[in-house]
Structure formats: C-alpha cells, structure tokens
Motif scaffolding. Structure first.
Motif: not given
Lengths: 611, 82
Positions: B11, B15, B18-19
């Motif tokens: 996760e 994340a 994604l950022v």
C-alpha cells in the motif's frame, strides 16, 4: 493524464506547503541535472579511451602533415603503367564539382554547389584532414593493408585532366609488376555517379572495395560530427547504425541494396549493381580535431583550448564478392524529392535514408505538409537561405491549430460545464468527508459525482484524444526539425538557422512566458490544486528547457501554438459561457468559510480562481 | 494478499507511485497536451486501488485493462475497482 481532484490526495502524499516546496526543489534539481548530464555526454567531452580498434584502410605517406591534401610519400615501384607527375581532374555539373587526383585515382574535394558551409562558401563534403589519415573518397580498400596503401598512393594515368563538364567519363589506370588496376567513373546530370573498378593480380581479381573512408558533410561543429551514421539497406530493410554501433574494419555480409555513410543532412551511399554479390566494410575512427583540421573550411576552429578533442569519423566501403566492383554512388543532400528519384537495383528508392525517428510516419507527412505550405508561399524559391521556411512553419502551425479548433472548442465547452458543476461536486465531496481512495465510500462518492455530471450533460467524450493528437505531432515536429535539409541554414529574422538553437535564447524565453499564459488562461476544472500549482511551474520550465538548446524551428512551432491557444482561450472567455465560468471561479475564490479540513480537500484554489 | 505486513508495504509503495505520478508524470504530460479524464476514478487512482485491493499482478493487469478502456469514443463514466 489529468485527474479529477482526489479528495484523498493519493493516500499518503503530504501536502503542506513545505513538502510542495521540497518537491519543486527536487524538480529543479532533476531538470538542471539532466541539462548538465546532457552537456556532459556531448561527444565533445567523450572520453578518449573508447577507441574502436579500427583497421586503417590507408596510411599514406605524409600522414605526419595531415593538412596536405595528398601525401608526399611516393611509391618506389617500377610501374609498367603510371603517370609521371601528379595531376588533377575536375568534373562538374550543375550540382557538384568533384576534384580527382591521379594519386590513387581518388577524390580530394567534393563540392555541392547548392549548399553552403557556415562561412557561406560552397560546401565541401570531404574532410581532407581525416582523409589524409584514413583514405580519400573513392579510394580502394583491400584486406591487405600494404596493397591498400599502394593503391592509394600510386600515380594513376588519368584519361582526362583539367576541367570536364558532365556528362563525362573518367578512367584511371595503373599497373605495376603483377598488379593491374582500372577505375572508371561515369557522371551524369544528377547526384549519382557510376563506378566500375577492378584490381587484378596476375590476371586474377582481388577483392577491392570502393570506399568513402572517413567523414562526410558539414563537420564544422561537434554536433555535426555526432550526427554521423552508417546506413544500410538489406532486402528492403533499412538500418541506421549510430556511431557507437559502428565497428571499425567490420565486414557486413548480405544482399545490400544500398550502404553508405551519412550525417544529419548529407549522404554518400553506394548502390551496388548486384546486391546479392555485395559486401560492405564499415570504418570508425576518432580524430583529434585540434590536430586533424580541415583545410577546406574557413570557419572558426571548434576548440579554443589545446586539450585534445576526439570526435568520430565514420566511413564505408562497398564492393563485390567477385572482386569486380560495379556500383552507383549517391553523394548529395538527404532531400526527400532527390532521394525518391534514385532507385536501387531492386527497385526501391533511397527514401529510407531520411529517418524521421519514432514518429516517422507522422513526421514524414508533417514535413510534406510543411513543404506544401512553403511551395505555396514561395513557389519560385527553392533555396534554403531565406525567410520563407520560417513563415512556412508559422503558417503551417496556424493551419494545424485551425484543424484542431473544433476539438478544442468542444473541450473548452465541457470544461465550462464542469466549472459550473464544481460547487455541487465540492458539496458532495464534503458530504462524504474525504474518504480514502480504497474506501468503498469513495466509490459511492464517485458514482454520485458521475451521476451529477451525466445529469447536467457534461460529456468527457474528448477524453485523451487531444493528447493523442498533439503529443505525436509535437514529437514528430521535434525529430523533423533537425532532419530535413531544407531547414538547414534557413534564416528567420534574428535566427541564423531554424535547425539550430536560438543563439539569443529569445524563443525559449518567450516560450516560458507563453506556456505560462496559455496554462494560466486555460481552465482545468476539477484538477487537484497541488497538481495545478505544479503544472503552472513545470509546464513553462520544461518547455523552456526542451527548446533551450534545440532547433529553433521547434520553439517557433510551439510558440505559435501557445499564442493560438491563448487567443482561443481569450476569445472563449468573452463568450457568455466564458463569462459565466469566470464568475463561478471568482465566487469559489471568495468562499472561504469552509472548515479547514474540508477546505483542503475541496478548496477551489485553482489559478483561475486567483484571477 | 499474504500477511498484514506485506499488504501494508504494498500500500505504501503504491501510494508513493501514485503521488509521483500526480506530481511529476501527469504535469509533464500536460506540458504537451491538456486533456480530461473520461473515467472516475482516474486511471492512476484506479491503479492504486486495484493494486491495494488485488495485489501487484492482478491489480496491475486490471489497471492496464482500464487504460485500454480509455480510448476515443469510449463512454467513460463511473468505473470503480471491483
């Protein structure tokens, strides 16, 4: 791809202004680091230890004084057939002036009359410094270094001396001991000459390849040296070998329709009469341009310091396996219409020599379009030393943007509709109280947002189509700019050459401004404000960086594109839709009464909002 | 989906990716062409959720298929991760 604002901020991205600042610093570091890396990997600073083991085709006497066009060393043989003194023969037609020397029966100067060097003199494709070291064009290469040397330095008997007008034929003959050599060249009215060469030892053919051994074309800047490549076409499949992939002295076997050396704009390519019987040898050398100089250019020297500056020179030789070499040789510009008119033995053309890169198929048509525009505005002007190509780029860019206009209007309309819905979307997001992206509630929220958009007729039909069109267009333009010989030395106001960087950086700086304005005026509703800030900074910086050292023609295209976009957006803003949109944006900017937690998720801090 | 620790790590990495995409890749793409998404959640968010929920391999494959769905004349709309 653009994002709807994600209230969750990507589940893990810190978003206070400090981290944003850090992000910006990292970006700056990356951008300027890349810039540094790029300049560090310039061939100018390439390490000298990377020297391929090259089999020098010829080491003529007098190599110690490389600037002498023909070495002073003499072959001490008692020839049965040889000239008593050195003579030269000049063959001319409308396109070229080739100077042959009877020493070696080879070329010392190959001038293309329609092209000029940096100093404005007719362009000489021969690098005489490198040629004195590694062999002159149209010399003969054999696998026996001694023989190669002898063939390059013997004084041949020339059938003609002085100046000859094409169509013409020129024969060089030489015989010594058991050796008999005949080299016949035939000239016509185009860029192609015919060659028929034979080396016999005791009446038996020796495999001797006709060579263009070292360097070709502009070769006045490090960039020009770096643009060298070896091009081969085997059974219709074209290969462009970059400098690093060319192995000196390597023999390629196959059925070659053509093989040769080219730089950014010019090529010297052999077209064997019998591809199935052909063999190709590639050459790669590094010359120290502070020592090995060209005497036939008058431009300033490339390096002011005394540090050695090693630059690559490539070459090829093509011959027949049987020993009797029959080939045509194209030496000229990589101009589409010229290349198309030259056919290989197997019925293909030389067109694949002009390589437009990854987006080649678009680049090609883009260039044909640009050329059509140029033909329309300057029908009688085929020269390259004029303003017309710059204007052609401007007009062509306008045309492209006019064609794309309906798409843009569509996009702007849906953007306005989105903007109108934004308060309601904000409300929905506030209601769900910022769920994590992985939270099932996020899906519920998205469903509600989508339903709202559908109900209000916001259509995202455009989706990624604009980028699917504009991205390839830009990349195609990017590669096209430095490939087409038509743009070489094409002037445009303060720009001396549309294919080279803007010397005063006016266009890249304008670019930064126009990119910023274009994106300032363009609404992007629903885009994450963090991302928006990033874009406001990244877009101008990146586009400026891309064009800083790149062909100014690209910056011209991009600038005009930006200006058109700004104009379109300003016009759009004056319509009723546009006015309404600005009102909404202003309202949202004023609305600051939202609680802080939600504010971060839903605050309308867009650039438009600041207006 | 084996063990809470590896799931948490996945996760975190997803994340981070994604950022990175949203801060760097996406703005860079915008340099060339301004566009709008036709799906909600966007492809990058979809990929993140898919990877978190279904693991790297299955989630990644789902994300690729989602990218394939974003094509001219596609309907678009609400398309949550199953």
């Amino acid at each position: 791809m653009p994002e709807f604002r994600n209230p969750n901020q990507g589940g893990g991205g810190s978003q206070d202004s400090r981290s944003f600042l850090l992000m910006m610093l990292v970006m700056l570091g990356v951008i300027f680091g890349l810039q540094y890396w790029r300049s560090a990997h310039n061939p100018q600073t390439a390490s000298p230890d990377h020297q391929p083991a090259a089999a020098a085709p010829a080491e003529p006497g007098g190599a110690s004084s490389p600037t002498a066009p023909a070495g002073a060393g003499a072959v001490a043989a008692t020839p049965a057939l040889a000239a008593a003194a050195q003579t030269s023969t000049v063959v001319e037609n409308e396109l070229y002036r080739i100077t042959f020397s009877n020493r070696g029966g080879q070329v010392t100067s190959w001038i293309l009359k329609k092209y000029k060097d940096e100093a404005g003199h007719p362009l000489d494709l021969v690098h005489d410094g490198a040629a004195a070291l590694y062999g002159y064009p149209l010399s003969l290469y054999t696998y026996d270094a001694g023989l190669t040397n002898q063939l390059a330095n013997a004084l041949y008997v020339a059938s003609e001396t002085g100046t000859v007008e094409a169509p013409a034929s020129l024969t060089f003959k030489y015989a010594a001991g058991d050796l008999a050599v005949t080299k016949t060249f035939t000239f016509g009215s185009d860029y192609v000459i015919r060659a028929n060469t034979e080396v016999l030892r005791n009446g038996v053919p020796v495999r001797a390849l006709l060579a263009w051994p070292a360097g070709l074309g502009d070769m006045e800047t490090t960039m020009a040296y770096a643009g060298a490549q070896v091009d081969t076409n085997e059974d219709g499949k074209t290969d462009h070998l970059a400098i690093k992939k060319v192995i000196g002295g390597n023999t390629l076997s196959g059925s070659f329709d053509f093989a040769g050396t080219s730089d950014q704009y010019f090529a010297a390519v052999f077209l064997p009469s019998q591809p199935s019987d052909s063999t190709v040898v590639t050459f790669s050398h590094k010359i120290d341009v502070t020592k090995v100089k060209r005497s036939n250019i008058t431009g300033e020297t490339m390096s002011k310091s005394n540090k050695p500056l090693l630059l690559p020179v490539l070459g090829t030789a093509v011959g027949a396996l049987s020993g009797h070499t029959e080939t045509r040789i194209f030496v000229g510009p990589k101009d589409v219409s010229v290349l198309k008119s030259i056919h290989t033995a197997d019925g293909g053309t030389l067109e694949p020599l002009l390589d437009f890169g990854f987006f080649g198929f678009i680049g090609k048509y883009l260039f044909l379009g640009l050329r059509a525009v140029h033909a329309a505005i300057a029908p009688y002007d085929t020269g390259v030393h004029n303003y017309s190509w710059g204007w052609a780029i401007v007009l062509f860019t306008l045309l492209i943007y006019i064609v794309l206009l309906p798409l843009r209007v569509q996009g702007m309309k849906s953007a306005v509709k989105m903007q109108r819905l934004q308060p309601q979307i904000d409300a929905i997001k506030a209601k769900y109280n910022n769920p994590k992206a992985t939270d099932p509630k996020a899906a519920e929220m998205n469903a509600e947002v989508m339903a709202l958009q559908k109900a209000n007729g916001v259509s995202m039909l455009g989706g990624c189509i604009p980028s699917l069109i504009q991205l390839p267009l830009l990349f195609a333009f990017f590669t096209m700019m430095t490939k087409v010989v038509e743009l070489r030395q094409a002037h445009f106001f303060w720009l001396p050459n549309l294919a080279a960087a803007d010397p005063y950086h006016i266009l890249p700086i304008t670019m930064v401004i126009t990119s910023f304005l274009a994106q300032y005026y363009t609404p992007s509703p629903g885009v994450d404000p963090q991302q928006q800030k990033m874009m406001a900074f990244m877009m101008p910086a990146f586009s400026g960086w891309m064009t800083w050292n790149y062909a100014s023609g690209l910056a011209l295209y991009w600038n005009i594109g930006n200006l058109v976009m700004i104009a379109q957006q300003l016009a759009m803003n004056r319509t009723s839709l546009g006015r309404e949109m600005r009102e909404i944006a202003a309202q949202r900017a004023r609305r600051k009464t939202v609680p802080p937690k939600v504010l971060r998720a839903a605050s309308p801090k867009t650039l438009q909002g600041k207006k | 989906m084996s063990g809470g620790e590896s799931t948490a790590r996945r996760e975190r990495i997803a994340a981070g990716l994604l950022v990175l995409h949203k801060r760097v890749v996406s703005p860079l793409l915008h340099v060339f062409a301004p566009t709008q998404c036709k799906f909600l959640p966007t492809c990058s968010e979809y990929a993140y959720v898919a990877v978190v929920r279904h693991g790297w391999r299955r989630g990644g494959w789902m994300a690729l298929r989602r990218l394939g769905r974003c094509r001219p004349f596609a309907e678009g709309g609400h398309d949550p991760v199953p």
